[in-house]
Scaffold this motif. Structure first.
Motif, PDB file in Angstrom:
ATOM      1  N   VAL A 138       0.854  -1.184   0.000  1.00 50.23           N
ATOM      2  CA  VAL A 138       0.000   0.000   0.000  1.00 50.23           C
ATOM      3  C   VAL A 138       0.892   1.237   0.000  1.00 50.23           C
ATOM      4  O   VAL A 138       1.536   1.556   0.995  1.00 50.23           O
ATOM      5  CB  VAL A 138      -0.943   0.014   1.215  1.00 50.23           C
ATOM      6  CG1 VAL A 138      -1.747   1.309   1.244  1.00 50.23           C
ATOM      7  CG2 VAL A 138      -1.868  -1.187   1.189  1.00 50.23           C
ATOM      8  N   ASP A 139       0.964   1.910  -1.139  1.00 51.46           N
ATOM      9  CA  ASP A 139       1.753   3.133  -1.278  1.00 51.46           C
ATOM     10  C   ASP A 139       0.805   4.324  -1.218  1.00 51.46           C
ATOM     11  O   ASP A 139       0.059   4.583  -2.168  1.00 51.46           O
ATOM     12  CB  ASP A 139       2.522   3.117  -2.599  1.00 51.46           C
ATOM     13  CG  ASP A 139       3.541   4.258  -2.705  1.00 51.46           C
ATOM     14  OD1 ASP A 139       3.403   5.236  -1.945  1.00 51.46           O
ATOM     15  OD2 ASP A 139       4.446   4.158  -3.545  1.00 51.46           O
ATOM     16  N   THR A 140       0.806   5.030  -0.095  1.00 50.41           N
ATOM     17  CA  THR A 140      -0.142   6.133   0.090  1.00 50.41           C
ATOM     18  C   THR A 140       0.084   7.257  -0.925  1.00 50.41           C
ATOM     19  O   THR A 140      -0.832   8.027  -1.215  1.00 50.41           O
ATOM     20  CB  THR A 140      -0.042   6.702   1.508  1.00 50.41           C
ATOM     21  OG1 THR A 140       1.318   7.089   1.778  1.00 50.41           O
ATOM     22  CG2 THR A 140      -0.476   5.665   2.541  1.00 50.41           C
ATOM     23  N   LYS A 145      -7.612  10.612  -4.745  1.00 45.27           N
ATOM     24  CA  LYS A 145      -8.113  11.663  -3.863  1.00 45.27           C
ATOM     25  C   LYS A 145      -9.153  11.136  -2.883  1.00 45.27           C
ATOM     26  O   LYS A 145      -9.174  11.532  -1.715  1.00 45.27           O
ATOM     27  CB  LYS A 145      -8.741  12.780  -4.707  1.00 45.27           C
ATOM     28  CG  LYS A 145      -9.299  13.940  -3.900  1.00 45.27           C
ATOM     29  CD  LYS A 145      -8.239  14.962  -3.629  1.00 45.27           C
ATOM     30  CE  LYS A 145      -8.841  16.194  -2.951  1.00 45.27           C
ATOM     31  NZ  LYS A 145      -7.812  16.969  -2.263  1.00 45.27           N
ATOM     32  N   GLU A 146     -10.009  10.194  -3.357  1.00 44.76           N
ATOM     33  CA  GLU A 146     -11.080   9.695  -2.492  1.00 44.76           C
ATOM     34  C   GLU A 146     -10.563   8.850  -1.330  1.00 44.76           C
ATOM     35  O   GLU A 146     -11.305   8.552  -0.395  1.00 44.76           O
ATOM     36  CB  GLU A 146     -12.107   8.897  -3.295  1.00 44.76           C
ATOM     37  CG  GLU A 146     -11.545   7.697  -4.048  1.00 44.76           C
ATOM     38  CD  GLU A 146     -11.222   8.021  -5.480  1.00 44.76           C
ATOM     39  OE1 GLU A 146     -11.475   7.158  -6.341  1.00 44.76           O
ATOM     40  OE2 GLU A 146     -10.735   9.136  -5.747  1.00 44.76           O
ATOM     41  N   ASN A 152      -4.020   9.350   5.096  1.00 46.50           N
ATOM     42  CA  ASN A 152      -3.607  10.110   6.282  1.00 46.50           C
ATOM     43  C   ASN A 152      -3.607   9.226   7.522  1.00 46.50           C
ATOM     44  O   ASN A 152      -2.712   9.348   8.379  1.00 46.50           O
ATOM     45  CB  ASN A 152      -4.541  11.304   6.492  1.00 46.50           C
ATOM     46  CG  ASN A 152      -4.357  12.379   5.439  1.00 46.50           C
ATOM     47  OD1 ASN A 152      -3.298  12.475   4.817  1.00 46.50           O
ATOM     48  ND2 ASN A 152      -5.378  13.186   5.216  1.00 46.50           N
ATOM     49  N   PHE A 153      -4.604   8.335   7.617  1.00 46.74           N
ATOM     50  CA  PHE A 153      -4.641   7.410   8.756  1.00 46.74           C
ATOM     51  C   PHE A 153      -3.400   6.522   8.763  1.00 46.74           C
ATOM     52  O   PHE A 153      -2.778   6.305   9.808  1.00 46.74           O
ATOM     53  CB  PHE A 153      -5.908   6.544   8.687  1.00 46.74           C
ATOM     54  CG  PHE A 153      -5.895   5.397   9.665  1.00 46.74           C
ATOM     55  CD1 PHE A 153      -6.227   5.597  10.990  1.00 46.74           C
ATOM     56  CD2 PHE A 153      -5.521   4.120   9.259  1.00 46.74           C
ATOM     57  CE1 PHE A 153      -6.190   4.549  11.899  1.00 46.74           C
ATOM     58  CE2 PHE A 153      -5.483   3.066  10.146  1.00 46.74           C
ATOM     59  CZ  PHE A 153      -5.823   3.280  11.478  1.00 46.74           C
ATOM     60  N   VAL A 154      -3.049   5.977   7.602  1.00 41.54           N
ATOM     61  CA  VAL A 154      -1.869   5.105   7.505  1.00 41.54           C
ATOM     62  C   VAL A 154      -0.613   5.847   7.936  1.00 41.54           C
ATOM     63  O   VAL A 154       0.180   5.352   8.751  1.00 41.54           O
ATOM     64  CB  VAL A 154      -1.721   4.552   6.071  1.00 41.54           C
ATOM     65  CG1 VAL A 154      -0.356   3.885   5.893  1.00 41.54           C
ATOM     66  CG2 VAL A 154      -2.842   3.576   5.756  1.00 41.54           C
ATOM     67  N   GLU A 155      -0.406   7.045   7.393  1.00 43.27           N
ATOM     68  CA  GLU A 155       0.815   7.798   7.680  1.00 43.27           C
ATOM     69  C   GLU A 155       0.903   8.171   9.161  1.00 43.27           C
ATOM     70  O   GLU A 155       1.991   8.162   9.748  1.00 43.27           O
ATOM     71  CB  GLU A 155       0.880   9.052   6.807  1.00 43.27           C
ATOM     72  CG  GLU A 155       1.074   8.765   5.326  1.00 43.27           C
ATOM     73  CD  GLU A 155       2.327   7.971   5.058  1.00 43.27           C
ATOM     74  OE1 GLU A 155       3.384   8.300   5.640  1.00 43.27           O
ATOM     75  OE2 GLU A 155       2.254   6.980   4.293  1.00 43.27           O
ATOM     76  N   THR A 200      -4.417  -1.240  -3.699  1.00 42.05           N
ATOM     77  CA  THR A 200      -5.170   0.012  -3.604  1.00 42.05           C
ATOM     78  C   THR A 200      -6.645  -0.215  -3.907  1.00 42.05           C
ATOM     79  O   THR A 200      -7.521   0.335  -3.215  1.00 42.05           O
ATOM     80  CB  THR A 200      -4.587   1.055  -4.570  1.00 42.05           C
ATOM     81  OG1 THR A 200      -3.234   1.335  -4.211  1.00 42.05           O
ATOM     82  CG2 THR A 200      -5.390   2.350  -4.526  1.00 42.05           C
ATOM     83  N   ASN A 201      -6.957  -1.018  -4.929  1.00 38.17           N
ATOM     84  CA  ASN A 201      -8.352  -1.277  -5.273  1.00 38.17           C
ATOM     85  C   ASN A 201      -9.077  -2.047  -4.176  1.00 38.17           C
ATOM     86  O   ASN A 201     -10.276  -1.822  -3.936  1.00 38.17           O
ATOM     87  CB  ASN A 201      -8.431  -2.039  -6.595  1.00 38.17           C
ATOM     88  CG  ASN A 201      -8.166  -1.143  -7.794  1.00 38.17           C
ATOM     89  OD1 ASN A 201      -8.417   0.052  -7.740  1.00 38.17           O
ATOM     90  ND2 ASN A 201      -7.648  -1.717  -8.869  1.00 38.17           N
ATOM     91  N   ILE A 202      -8.378  -2.944  -3.504  1.00 36.16           N
ATOM     92  CA  ILE A 202      -9.013  -3.704  -2.422  1.00 36.16           C
ATOM     93  C   ILE A 202      -9.422  -2.784  -1.286  1.00 36.16           C
ATOM     94  O   ILE A 202     -10.549  -2.857  -0.784  1.00 36.16           O
ATOM     95  CB  ILE A 202      -8.073  -4.821  -1.927  1.00 36.16           C
ATOM     96  CG1 ILE A 202      -7.960  -5.926  -2.987  1.00 36.16           C
ATOM     97  CG2 ILE A 202      -8.574  -5.408  -0.609  1.00 36.16           C
ATOM     98  CD1 ILE A 202      -6.939  -6.989  -2.675  1.00 36.16           C
TER      99      ILE A 202
END
Length: 267
Positions: A138-140, A145-146, A152-155, A200-202
């Motif tokens: 998962v690369d933030t 945009k959605e 932000n939660f991940v970071e 990302t799609n998941i």
């Protein structure tokens, strides 16, 4: 290829409520033909000695029918097979995965019964995570945009030094995100041109059944710095039969692997 045991509960079986695990998967890989992701099994089964008798004490008693060849069998996490019973003509040999402790059986038998109890050897649940359990897809920076709030939660969460707090925060976040859906057409929407797009799609769609829920939760855990892996088997509710196929998550909390239900909030 190892056949999975799908035998129903038979009269005389004792199967208390809980998870019954047959495989543990750590490696999430990209399939270039289907352009989807899949969990790969890296197993090394070695023979183990199991006494051909009924133990004095046991947790579960499970019957297997029509064994011809090799088959993975369900054992509750943290337990081992402590005995079995077969007729004289049956040929049964038990094997255990060197890395995770899951079981399979091989031979020929019309029917046999095996018994499980607590495994005092904790190496299966305390084995340190490796590179596969830590691999983050998962690369933030690539999130649309959605998914800005998710990114932000991940970071923010991955800066937390406590693994157990990260697990709790990620579980709450995934419970708020994932929606159960039996719509099989969703399976066509999780693809991508690489493993990062699939991941990302998941997390973007976050709808489906246990395989998508467990995969998404495992990906989120890794994104915030918690090693994770996938377990397959069955969830059994005592009195409701032997349950159906299920997938859940194990997370590393610093000392041991914890089994976690990814469908939190789903009836």
């Amino acid at each position: 290829i190892v056949e999975c045991d799908t035998s129903p509960i038979l009269p005389g079986d004792i199967v208390p409520t809980g998870y019954y695990q047959d495989s543990v998967c750590s490696r999430f890989v990209f399939d270039p033909e289907t352009k989807t992701g899949a969990w790969a099994l890296d197993q090394m089964f070695v023979p183990v000695d199991v006494s051909n008798k009924t133990p004095q004490a046991f947790f579960s008693r499970i019957t297997v029918t029509n064994l011809h060849g090799r088959r993975v069998i369900d054992v509750p996490p943290g337990q081992k097979i402590v005995g079995y019973r077969k007729d004289k003509l049956a040929n049964v040999k038990f094997l255990r995965d060197f890395y995770t402790g899951t079981y399979c059986v091989e031979g020929d038998a019309a029917k046999f019964i095996y018994y499980t109890a607590e495994d005092t050897d904790t190496k299966w649940v305390t084995r340190q995570p490796g590179i596969n359990e830590r691999a983050n897809f998962v690369d933030t920076r690539l999130m649309p945009k959605e998914l800005e709030d998710f990114a932000n939660f991940v970071e923010t969460t991955k800066e937390n030094p406590s693994l157990i707090e990260k697990i709790a925060l990620a579980r709450d976040a995934w419970a708020d995100t994932f929606k159960y859906s039996s719509d099989t057409s969703l399976n066509t929407k999780f693809g991508g041109n690489n493993i990062q797009e699939v991941a990302t799609n998941i997390v973007k769609i976050a709808r489906g059944v246990c395989n998508i829920s467990a995969t998404g939760f495992a990906l989120l855990l890794r994104a915030v710095g918690v090693p994770s892996r996938i377990c397959t088997g069955r969830w059994v509710q005592e009195g409701d039969g032997y349950g159906g196929s299920h997938m859940w998550v194990e997370a590393w909390e610093g000392r041991r692997w914890l089994a976690l239900e990814s469908e939190v909030g789903v009836d």
